[in-house]
Structures are given as structure tokens and as C-alpha cells.
Design an enzyme around this catalytic site. Structure first.
Site, short mmCIF file in Angstrom:
data_model
loop_
_atom_site.label_atom_id
_atom_site.label_comp_id
_atom_site.label_asym_id
_atom_site.label_seq_id
_atom_site.Cartn_x
_atom_site.Cartn_y
_atom_site.Cartn_z
N CYS A 104 -30.67 2.27 7.21
CA CYS A 104 -32.09 2.99 6.66
C CYS A 104 -31.66 4.18 7.05
O CYS A 104 -31.68 4.78 7.86
CB CYS A 104 -33.18 2.40 7.49
SG CYS A 104 -34.71 3.38 7.20
N SER A 108 -35.45 3.89 10.66
CA SER A 108 -34.76 2.90 11.07
C SER A 108 -34.96 1.45 10.50
O SER A 108 -34.96 0.51 11.30
CB SER A 108 -34.62 2.97 12.72
OG SER A 108 -35.95 2.83 13.11
N CYS A 109 -35.38 1.32 9.26
CA CYS A 109 -35.81 -0.19 8.99
C CYS A 109 -34.80 -1.07 9.16
O CYS A 109 -33.55 -0.81 8.91
CB CYS A 109 -36.20 0.35 7.26
SG CYS A 109 -37.72 1.26 7.05
#
Lengths: 198, 89
Positions: A104, A108-109
């Protein structure tokens, strides 16, 4: 998630916001604790490993996993955590011709609701900025050297989808009992920076 | 918009929130799959749950398109993008 947090200051800000949200009846502290406990208790990369091992051993499951990963997770009792009904899981499969890796770049997916919290390096600016620019170089630093003719697909999870890599079954894995098959599918294999080793 | 379409990411630089990574702005790729729809983040950042919903597409960009001759010839970067970030070139 950009740069270096001054953790003390960040924590103080979170606490102040939480107190305010609680005071105004927007959140319930017990509900937050309950969700954290659920996360700790039920969510880990073993969930993803179970999905992968099942796909290695069951072509029908593999097809369902690649078609609708959220439903395939639920089929194994991996519920997805219930954080947001908006988030959809999508599984991408490695083959001899292509290798997948997940990032990501914006924040911070991560498929947290299925795999638990991401490793610290996944959130680092170094990984996020470099893996889209030089995926082969980054993978080599993780010990995964790909032949030049293998296509690399990087998945940048910037909206409502979360990605899970389905690695290829390594030679000899079918001779192992189920629990040992699970152990070869590490978290890093599910992100795509590693491949299962027997 | 549909899978297989060639699309270009608009050169967006709004003053508020935006979910199109800067490295794909102005770049051309191919729509790979529909993701579904979601709350449009540019609007959601301002108004929350009342934001309009919009379709999201996974778009594949070649390494060369993103990084020039130094990009990998056999690298593809897939990015999920809200439909209004995209235009047909």
C-alpha cells in the site's frame, strides 16, 4: 503512517480524541476493547495459510478463492473481523509465469481483518516506495530471486480491496501432513515477498 | 468504463484529500477488473458517511509507463482507482 512517529505525542493525541469521542457518545470504550480482543484472539496469518493449503489440495476451493476470496475465507470460518463491510478481499495466484506482491503505497492497507496486523517493514517508506519501482530488486533483498522471464504483478491496495497472494505449492509439499503444509505458508508468502519452502 | 479499456489517470492536485497515488497521475494503463464501489474519499474526508459512492477499478500500468526505460519490462503495477480519477485518453 508517513515518516517517523513521535509515539508519545501520537499516543497523547489518540487518548485525547478517544476521551472526547467517548464523552460525546460516539464510541464505547468497552466495544473498542472487545474488538481488540477479537483481533488478538482470532486473526492471524494462519487464516491465510489455511486458505492457501486448502486451495493446493482442492481445485474447487481454489476456483472459489480466486473468484471471491471473502466468501472463500468465510467458508473456512475466517470471518474477516467485521471492521468495515466496505473492504473486499481479493486473492491473486502465483504461477510459473507470474509472481504477485502486495503493497500500500499511500499508507499501510493490509488484509488485517483476515491476517492480523502487518509486519513493521510493510509500513516502512522504504518498502512502500521501492517495491513499485523495483519489485525484483526488493524481492531479491527478501531472498526471493525471480527468473527474468517471470512477470511481476505488484498490487497497490489504495481503495476498498485488500490482496492476498496464493503462492504455488512447492515440490514435495503434498507428502507432508496438513499442519506441516500450513507451516510452510508464512505471512511473507501471503504478502508475496517470499515463496513457500519445503 | 469496463475491463480492457485504456485509461489515463487525471493530473489531479486538489487542495484536499485524494486517493490517487502521485506516481500514476498522468499515466496510462489498462482496466483489469471492477472492485465494486466505495465512498468517494475526496468527499468523505470532508463530509464523512454522506459522501457519494463511486465505482472503483483496478488499473494495470507497465513498469516502463511509470518509470521510463529504467522500469521493468515485465513488471505490472496494479492500482485501485476511483472512476472520477480516470479518463479515456
Amino acid at each position: 503512517m508517513t515518516g517517523h512517529h513521535r509515539n508519545g505525542e501520537l499516543q497523547a493525541r489518540v487518548n485525547a480524541l478517544l476521551a472526547l469521542a467517548e464523552e460525546r457518545g460516539i464510541v464505547d470504550r468497552e466495544e473498542i476493547d472487545r474488538r481488540i480482543e477479537t483481533l488478538d484472539r482470532s486473526v492471524s496469518p494462519v487464516n491465510g495459510a489455511r486458505m492457501v493449503v486448502r486451495a493446493w489440495n482442492d481445485d474447487g476451493y481454489r476456483e472459489r478463492l480466486l473468484g471471491d476470496a471473502g466468501a472463500a475465507a468465510a467458508e473456512l470460518g475466517v470471518a474477516g473481523g467485521g471492521y468495515s463491510s466496505e473492504i473486499r478481499l481479493h486473492a491473486v495466484a502465483n504461477t510459473p509465469e507470474l509472481h504477485n506482491v502486495v503493497v500500500c503505497t499511500l499508507c499501510s492497507c493490509y488484509p488485517l481483518a483476515w491476517l492480523g496486523p502487518p509486519p513493521a517493514w510493510y509500513k516502512s517508506e522504504a518498502y512502500r516506495s521501492r517495491v513499485v519501482r523495483d519489485p525484483r530488486g526488493v524481492l531479491a533483498e527478501f531472498g526471493t530471486t525471480l527468473p527474468d522471464d517471470v512477470e511481476v504483478r505488484v498490487w497497490d491496495a489504495s481503495a476498498e480491496a485488500r490482496y492476498l497472494v496464493v503462492p504455488m505449492a512447492p515440490d514435495g509439499v503434498d507428502a507432508l501432513p496438513d499442519d506441516e503444509q500450513l507451516a510452510v505458508v508464512t505471512r511473507d508468502c501471503l504478502i508475496g515477498v517470499a515463496v513457500p519452502q519445503v | 468504463m469496463k475491463a480492457g479499456d485504456r485509461v489515463r489517470v487525471r493530473a489531479l492536485n486538489p487542495p484536499g484529500h485524494n486517493r490517487a497515488p502521485s506516481y500514476v497521475r498522468g499515466r496510462t494503463g489498462v482496466v483489469v477488473r471492477p472492485v465494486g464501489d466505495g465512498r468517494f474519499p475526496d468527499e468523505a474526508a470532508a463530509v464523512g458517511a454522506d459522501a457519494r459512492r463511486e465505482a472503483i477499478w483496478t488499473v494495470a500500468f507497465t513498469g516502463r509507463e511509470l518509470w521510463g526505460p529504467d522500469g521493468g519490462a515485465r513488471d505490472l503495477v496494479h492500482v485501485d482507482l476511483f472512476e472520477s480519477y480516470l479518463e479515456h485518453p
